[in-house]
Structures are given as C-alpha cells and as structure tokens.
Design an enzyme around this catalytic site. Structure first.
Site, short mmCIF file in Angstrom:
data_model
loop_
_atom_site.label_atom_id
_atom_site.label_comp_id
_atom_site.label_asym_id
_atom_site.label_seq_id
_atom_site.Cartn_x
_atom_site.Cartn_y
_atom_site.Cartn_z
N SER A 183 -6.93 -4.68 6.58
CA SER A 183 -8.14 -3.81 6.86
C SER A 183 -9.01 -3.82 5.48
O SER A 183 -8.63 -3.63 4.68
CB SER A 183 -7.72 -2.50 7.30
OG SER A 183 -7.03 -2.46 8.61
N THR A 227 -10.77 -1.22 15.19
CA THR A 227 -9.66 -2.20 14.55
C THR A 227 -9.41 -3.45 15.16
O THR A 227 -8.92 -4.21 14.52
CB THR A 227 -8.35 -1.53 14.10
OG1 THR A 227 -7.90 -1.07 15.62
CG2 THR A 227 -8.50 -0.06 13.55
N THR A 247 3.97 2.51 15.21
CA THR A 247 4.29 1.16 14.56
C THR A 247 4.40 1.16 13.13
O THR A 247 5.19 0.12 12.55
CB THR A 247 2.98 0.13 14.78
OG1 THR A 247 1.79 0.75 14.43
CG2 THR A 247 2.90 -0.18 16.38
N HIS A 307 -0.67 -11.76 11.44
CA HIS A 307 -0.22 -10.27 11.17
C HIS A 307 0.02 -9.63 12.48
O HIS A 307 -0.54 -9.62 13.61
CB HIS A 307 -1.59 -9.72 10.38
CG HIS A 307 -1.25 -8.13 10.49
ND1 HIS A 307 -0.19 -7.53 9.75
CD2 HIS A 307 -2.05 -7.14 10.93
CE1 HIS A 307 -0.20 -6.53 9.63
NE2 HIS A 307 -1.37 -6.07 10.41
N ASN A 355 5.45 -2.58 12.48
CA ASN A 355 4.31 -3.13 11.52
C ASN A 355 4.62 -2.74 9.87
O ASN A 355 4.51 -1.57 9.68
CB ASN A 355 2.86 -2.42 11.84
CG ASN A 355 1.74 -3.06 10.77
OD1 ASN A 355 2.02 -3.92 10.12
ND2 ASN A 355 0.55 -2.71 11.00
N CYS A 410 -2.77 -4.61 4.78
CA CYS A 410 -1.86 -5.36 5.23
C CYS A 410 -1.99 -6.73 4.87
O CYS A 410 -0.96 -7.44 5.10
CB CYS A 410 -1.58 -5.21 6.81
SG CYS A 410 -1.41 -3.68 7.35
N GLU A 445 0.82 -1.14 -0.01
CA GLU A 445 0.04 -0.07 0.09
C GLU A 445 0.91 1.14 0.16
O GLU A 445 0.36 2.11 0.36
CB GLU A 445 -0.85 0.03 1.14
CG GLU A 445 -0.33 -0.03 2.38
CD GLU A 445 -1.32 -0.14 3.91
OE1 GLU A 445 -1.56 -1.19 3.98
OE2 GLU A 445 -1.78 0.92 3.54
N LYS A 449 0.59 -6.55 20.98
CA LYS A 449 -0.38 -7.30 21.65
C LYS A 449 -1.45 -8.25 20.87
O LYS A 449 -1.98 -9.05 21.20
CB LYS A 449 -1.13 -6.10 22.34
CG LYS A 449 -1.98 -6.46 23.60
CD LYS A 449 -2.68 -4.97 24.29
CE LYS A 449 -3.87 -4.52 23.45
NZ LYS A 449 -4.22 -3.21 24.06
N ARG A 489 -10.43 2.10 18.35
CA ARG A 489 -10.44 0.53 18.93
C ARG A 489 -11.28 -0.36 18.01
O ARG A 489 -11.51 -1.60 18.26
CB ARG A 489 -11.15 0.71 20.38
CG ARG A 489 -9.90 1.11 21.37
CD ARG A 489 -10.50 0.93 22.68
NE ARG A 489 -10.91 -0.16 23.40
CZ ARG A 489 -9.98 -1.10 23.51
NH1 ARG A 489 -8.76 -0.70 23.62
NH2 ARG A 489 -10.44 -2.17 24.13
#
Lengths: 131, 386, 346
Positions: free
Chosen positions: C297, C202, C152, C235, C267, C111, C79, C240, C200
């Site tokens: 996403s 996501t 990230t 991924h 990331n 991603c 991307e 976390k 959140r």
C-alpha cells in the site's frame, strides 16, 4: 536492566555457544574458564546441539519481575545431543503436553523487555521438535 | 583451636513487621542474645544477610549494625551466602573465636523481605542463582526445586503425599512456637490442595515471605562462667559448596554440598547421624528438605520422604526435626534463617524448648543451604554437662 | 529490470506461529458478517517480527547449505518493527552468525517490503558486491479491533537467500518489474498502534491497478503471457483479491492455488507474498516458471519471473515445508488473542 550485560551474552544466547574441554571433551553451557571435570584450562568455544530431551520441568506461575507477562511458562532442564545440559523455557507447548523425555529443539524468542521503552532481550528457548 | 560455646541466643518473631526496619529487628535479636549470654563486651560482629542491597538499597551492613548496637570500633562484617548466610556467618564466628583472634563475637542474621512486592522478592531470591543463564530463563527458586521434585518422584516412584508430610510436621511444631510466622497446623490434604506454585510444587510446600532476625553470642567454652545456662558448645562447623548451576551437576538429586559439609562435620565431631537428637533441615521447599535428609545421612537416596512419612522425624520420633517449625512454618527470613536454627537448637539442648522440648537432647545438627544446594553449612552443637 | 548477471534463490525458509484464531471468533465478538479467510496465525506472547525473521532465516541458511558468514547483506522487510529505531536486520544477522562483515537494514513499504528487499539483494549479488544476500519479509500485522483488517491481519514470514546462478540455485530470476505511484490506500502514522485504510479504495485503484501494472509490465519485457507460467503468486490480503487479480490477468486457478495460503494463515503483510512463493517452491518441479507479484500500500507492486532448477529436487527440501507450519496449530479464543496481541490494558 543492563544493556552491556545483555550485549555481552548475545552471541552465546542467540547461537547457543558453549565450550568444550580440549583435554577431556566435556561440554559446558554456559562457557567457563576451567573444566569442571578435569580442571583443564584449555577450553574452546563450540556450537551446541540444538536438539535435546527434557530431563525434568516445571511450570512457573508466580514469576519474577520482568517475566510477569509471559506466565505461566514451562522451564525445563534439557539434555542436549552433545551431552551438555541447559535450563530453558519450553514454548509452543501446553503444560499438559510437556513430559519427561520429550524431544525439543532450540528456537529464538523474546526473553524479557525493559518496559515499553527499554531494550528487548532475545535468546534461546526450546520447543517440541517441528520436523 | 579453642572450643567454642554458644553463650547467648535471641530472635524476633518471624512475620510481617511493617513498622520495623532492618536495624530495629537486628538490634532486638542482638540485645536478646547479648542479655541471654551475660557477656559484657563483644569484640567482633558478623552480620548475616542475603539481600539488603536489592530489598532496602542498603549495603555495608557490618558498619550499619555495629553503629546501631553502639559497639564501634569493633570489627564488623557482613556475610552473604544466599539463604545459607546465617549458617555460614556462624561458621565464620566460630573460626574467629576458635582461632583466638576474637573472644566474644555476636553473629546476627536479619532479613526484611516485606519491603518489596512479591515479583520483586522473586527476582531477589533468584539472585542466589546464575543471573545470565538460570535467572535469565525466568525460573524461580521454587521452580528449580519443582524441577528436582518431578525428577525425584519419577526416579524413586515417590507419592506427593509422602513429600507433603514434611510441611505437616513443620506446622505441627510451629503451632507451639511463639516466634513462628505460621503457628498453625495443616494436613496433607490441605498441602496438596493448595494452589500450584510451580508444578508439581504446591504453595504449602514453600517457605513464605517474612521478616526476622536471630542472633547468637559465641565465646571460648572455658570462660563460660558468665552464663547461667547449661553449656552448649560447637562440636563441628563445616561449609561446603557445589556448582552454581544445576545443569553442571552429574546427578541433580544429590546435593553434594550437603554431603560434603555433613561428612566433614561428622568427622570433626566424631559423630554419626544416629547420635543426633535434634535436627534442623533446610526445607525452603519441601523437596529440598527431603533431599537434605538423604544427603545428611538420615535416609538412603530416595527414602527421605518415606522417612518423614514414617513419623521418625516428628517431635515424638527418633530424630525430631525442625522442632520449632522449620523454614516452612517458623519462617525463612533468608539471611536470618540459619541463625534461627542455631537459636532453636540451643534452646533444645539447654532444655528451654517448652512444649517442643525433646527430652534429654544432647546433640543437635543444623543444616542451612544457599541456592539450590550451592552452599551448605552444617553446624553440630552439643550440651556439655550430659 | 534485469540483472547484469543472473541471480537466483539458493535457500529459503518460512515460519508461521502456532496460534490460530478462527475468523468466526472475531465475528462472534464484533458481529461482522463476512469471512474473508478461515483463520489467521497469531504470534505468541514472546514472538515478534524479529523472532519470526530469525526462524525463517535459520531455515533458509540450512536449506542453502552455506556458511552464514558468506552472506553479505540482510534486509528485513516489515511494518511491525519492535524498535522504531534499531534495525531488525542486526539481530537476524547476529542470530544466524552472519556478523560482522555484513550490511543490514530494515525495509518498509507496507506489504511489499520483502520483495523490495529481493530487488536490492539481486542488485548486490549481480554486481558482485556480495556473494549472498538475504531478503526477509516478516510481520506481526496490526489490525484495530473490529476493523475489517482485524479479520485478516496475521503473523508470519519467509526468508530468501540470493546468489549468482549456478548448479545449486533452486530457482533463478529472469526479471523484475516495479509499478509505483503515490496512492494512499492504507497507512499507519508514526506512533499510532493501528493502520487506517480507505476501505473499497484499497481495491480497484490500489491493489488491482498496481499488480496488473507490474505483471503486465514484466510479461511485456520478457515477452511472456500467462500461459508461460506454471505458478502465480500474488499478495494475499484476503482470499478474494488474489483470485480476482489472477482472473483479470488470465491465470488459471490451478496456477495460483499452491501459493494461496491466506485462507489458513491470514494476511502476514510483508510475509504474505514470500510465504506464497515458499509454498510454491515446496512443490514446484525443475523447469517450472513462477510469477510472483507483491503489493504494498502506498502503493506499488513488484513482479518477478522465476525458473525452477534441478537443485530443487534434491535433499534441499528437508527442512519444514510451509504446509507443516500451516498444519502445526493450536486454536485460541479472542480473549487469549487479545492478550497475545497486546489489546488488553495491563
């Protein structure tokens, strides 16, 4: 910046293709029509060694147009494993780290771009050997 | 072949001539040379210039300047060999007169570098090198010299202080040259404390960006009655070339074009370096001057810098060099540079060099280089009546 | 999804730029509190998704030991396309010497663009349309200054060459499963420099829902449970999420640790899952089974089950392991980072 001029050199720059004299075995980069050593016109395309050593180098601090955003950068005279010599930027290396005799290998990088809307020229640069 | 004389010389000051065009500068230097020569009519024009295309978008300089001088319809042509353009144009002019094809030719060099911003000038200068594999790396001309300097210091164990003597000598001489771009003295400390331009080359080891024009009138030596000056003739004029890319040279520290041109010129003039009373070397970057001293035969390989440091090439030394400041301090307007050298040698040989005069100078040698030694012109002049 | 003929990985290569920005540098500038990772990889001034893809592709060709002219398809998932129009794939193809008898295109699915390319390659190889096909995931990920993503968003990528399963196959693929819905958790509009995201949102409805859907679907089809896998790669948008989704699915920490490189790399968007897989292949033994589940996403997840073969243990590990790239680093400060990533107006 001229698109055809860039396009014409793509494979030589992307893949480090030079030429070898079929008569005397001398290797040249860039390619040429006539051997500088023996005058033979019988030369063939060869893939050059991707590793070499720094023969000498400089750090360009006041670059030509189109290279301003990359400065300062190292440019070195490099002797490749097959004896051909090449001039190239050395990246992933600080000016304080580069030294005569340093072992380097070819990498693939952006070389310059024609403003924000023109083409991006890619090609070889060298870097300290990774492994 | 006829013997060729330098009948007239003239130049402008080297500097930032904001108000004056390429034509203005060329005409000023040319008219001075023509006036100095006493020649009424020229029948050939050689214009030496490296980069009016990229700098002014002006080509066809032969016609441009023939028109500006109102000398149509004489033949006129531009000679380009990067910063050796001047020395090579002089060579072409000498050939024209020597052969009898022309009688009185004007060889004029001009460059106007201040019409562009520094990065554009850097891009223009590097046009003297292979665009696809040298300029492409982003290296500058100074950068290429820096690569040679590092190699040189490493191989011959030379200290930066020794190389820095060259610009110091240039500036010493330029201080009394009204035509010099940088007419002030400097010191080794100032050179080595100046900003790094391309490591290990400092700013004060490099010729700057300047505008200027220089011109000479050539004619057959036996028709020199037209001139009031002591007669200066061309003993030899030679041009040689080397590979464009440094990568193709067996030893990058040997400038084969300089060697080649020098050997031929010495042979033709039946002279050796010891016979040279005044020397002009092409020190676009100091290291190039050092290598030139060696390849011209004034020092052994590796000893050029120590020759400079010894005082032998200072104004009072054995071989006074760059007596009006050289490329570093008189200035280096590319296409005009080689002709400044001829103008200055002529002044020296005529005894018109003022404060910078080398007493009894009889033989002068000018070495003018294009690129990092890909072209070299060596011209030897002699005063005839001594 | 199973292929008609079994397809496997014959070569892979990774590349991570040398620059590292510590997350503490970002917190120092923007005052953020959390530390979703330790540090992230940042491309140099002359690197982009194409140069990263080429580096990874060259290592993959070397490791595969094949003639690049035998590669019939090259897909670059990214991307961070340097050109909005003009494929990265053609540049990669030319650089590795695969031209001109090759099909090439770029994939975009946030991603998971790289694993999308996996599936296309598998289909082309299995059908016999091409002998070898290459899938690359590479990004120079964007994150708006001060945004949570900036902590990230990183640069890196990996390339995989697929061929029919034989004795030179490093690992073969048992099956794949995709789970896709229209879930706008993260997006970047055309001509916008930075993506936006639903914070959140996501998480539960996006990352977790889709990965769990794909992995459960795959395990259901193959009749496996978490205990059948020696390694699992998810991924890795931060440290976390992959740990949490592994727990939700019943994978132990030991299974995900070898492929969990996000704390040290960041990331790398389309490169993320692929770099994780490359790290696992660097250490896996013949017979090991690996679960791979990407997340893109928008949203979707592709899950794969791979079995490592004997070929993995011969000299095919000569080229730099991912750990070498992870350890090859120079730290930069935020100002140099801002310059390298074009965040300073010039």
């Amino acid at each position: 910046m001229s698109v055809p001029r860039y396009w014409r050199e793509i494979k030589y720059r992307y893949r480090l293709l030079g030429c070898m004299c079929k008569e005397c075995g001398s290797v040249f980069f860039p390619r040429r029509h006539i051997c500088l050593k023996c005058g033979s016109r019988d030369l063939e395309e060869v893939k050059l060694s991707e590793r070499g050593r720094v023969v000498s180098y400089t750090v360009v601090r006041n670059p030509p147009k189109e290279y301003e955003k990359y400065a300062p950068y190292i440019v070195a005279l490099i002797e490749l494993g097959d004896g051909a010599r090449i001039l190239s930027q050395v990246v992933d290396c600080e000016p304080e780290e580069v030294h005569l005799g340093m072992e380097v290998e070819a990498t693939f990088r952006r070389v310059r771009e024609d403003g924000p809307s023109g083409i991006i020229e890619y090609g070889y640069k060298f870097r300290p050997v990774i492994s | 072949m006829r013997k060729v004389a330098v009948l007239g010389v003239g130049c402008t000051k080297v500097g930032e001539h904001w108000k004056r065009s390429l034509r203005d500068l060329f005409v000023e230097a040319s008219l001075r040379a023509i006036e100095d020569s006493g020649v009424e009519e020229i029948d050939g024009l050689y214009v030496s210039n490296m980069a009016s295309g990229p700098l002014q978008h002006q080509e066809h300089l032969g016609a441009v300047m023939a028109d500006a001088l109102a000398v149509n319809p004489i033949p006129a042509v531009r000679v380009e060999a990067a910063s050796a353009s001047g020395g090579v144009a002089f060579h072409e002019g000498v050939k024209a007169v020597a052969s009898g094809m022309s009688d009185f030719v004007l060889v004029g060099g001009v460059e106007k570098m201040t019409d562009r911003l520094p990065p554009e000038v850097a891009s223009t200068l590097i046009m003297s090198e292979d665009q696809e594999y040298t300029a492409y790396t982003g290296v500058t001309n100074i950068g290429l010299s820096a690569i040679l300097k590092r190699l040189y210091m490493d191989r011959f164990d030379v200290k930066p202080e020794e190389i820095a003597m060259l610009p110091v000598i240039d500036h010493e001489n330029a201080a009394s040259n009204p035509y010099a771009q940088y007419p002030f003295k400097t010191s080794i400390e100032r050179v080595l404390n100046s900003p790094m331009e391309a490591d290990p080359v400092h700013l004060l080891e490099c010729s700057g960006i300047g505008d200027g024009a220089a011109a000479v009138v050539l004619g057959p030596a036996n028709e020199s009655e037209t001139s009031d000056h002591p007669l200066v003739t061309v003993s030899a004029s030679a041009v040689a070339t080397d590979t464009l890319n440094l990568t193709n040279r067996e030893d990058p520290l040997t400038l084969r074009a300089v060697r080649g041109a020098a050997e031929e010129a010495y042979a033709r003039a039946k002279l050796t370096p010891r016979d040279v009373d005044v020397l002009e070397i092409h020190d676009e970057v100091s290291i190039l001057g050092v290598l030139s001293l060696e390849d011209l035969g004034f020092a052994e390989k590796g000893k050029g810098a120590s020759l400079a440091a010894s005082g032998a090439i200072s104004l009072s030394g054995e071989t006074p060099t760059n007596t009006f400041g050289g490329l570093k301090a008189r200035g280096n307007p590319l296409g005009a540079t080689g002709l400044y050298q001829i103008v200055e040698l002529t002044w020296q040989l005529r005894g018109e060099a003022g404060k910078n005069q080398v007493d009894g100078a009889e033989v002068g040698l000018a070495q003018n280089m294009g690129g990092v030694g890909s072209t070299c012109a060596v011209n030897i002049l002699r005063r005839e009546d001594l | 999804m199973k292929t008609a003929k079994t397809v496997g990985i014959v070569g892979y290569g990774a590349y991570i730029p040398r620059n590292r920005l510590k997350v503490s540098e970002i917190s120092h500038v923007w005052g953020g509190g959390g530390a979703p990772i330790q540090e992230k990889a940042v491309a140099d001034i002359d690197e982009d998704a194409v140069t990263i893809a080429v580096e990874a592709a060259r290592y993959a060709v070397k490791r595969a030991g094949i003639d690049p002219r035998e590669i019939g398809a090259i897909y670059v998932g990214t991307e961070s396309k340097p050109y909005a129009v003009k494929p990265c794939g053609t540049i990669v193809a030319e650089a590795i010497g695969a031209t001109p008898c090759v099909t090439a295109a770029d994939y975009e699915f946030a991603c998971k663009a790289g694993t999308e390319a996996f599936q296309t390659c598998m289909g082309l190889v299995s059908s016999g349309m091409v002998k070898y096909a290459m899938a690359i995931g590479a990004d120079t990920a964007q994150g708006r200054p001060a945004d949570a993503l900036e902590y990230t968003a990183a640069c890196g990528g990996a390339a995989f060459i697929f061929g029919l399963k034989n004795h030179r196959t490093l690992a073969y693929i048992e099956g794949s499963y995709s789970y896709t819905t229209d879930t706008p958790d993260f997006w970047r509009r055309s001509r916008e420099p930075y993506p936006r995201h639903g914070s959140r949102f996501t998480g539960t409805p996006a990352y977790f829902h889709h990965i769990v859907g794909a992995v459960k679907g795959l395990m259901g089809e193959l009749g496996y449970g978490p205990e059948d896998f020696d390694y699992a790669v998810f991924h890795q948008p931060n440290t976390k999420f992959p740990i949490k989704v592994a727990k939700m699915l019943g994978f132990p920490m030991d299974a995900i640790k070898p492929g969990l490189i996000v704390p040290f790399v960041g990331n790398t968007y389309a490169g993320s899952t692929l770099l994780g897989l490359a790290s696992v292949l660097d250490v896996a033994n013949p017979g090991d089974r690996i679960l791979v589940a990407s997340y893109g996403s928008g949203a979707g997840s592709d899950a794969f089950s791979l079995v490592v073969q004997d070929a993995i243990s011969n000299d095919r590990r000569l080229d730099p392991a991912v750990s070498i790239f992870i350890n090859r680093k120079r730290y930069i400060d935020y100002s140099l980072y801002a310059r390298l990533r074009g965040k300073i107006l010039t």
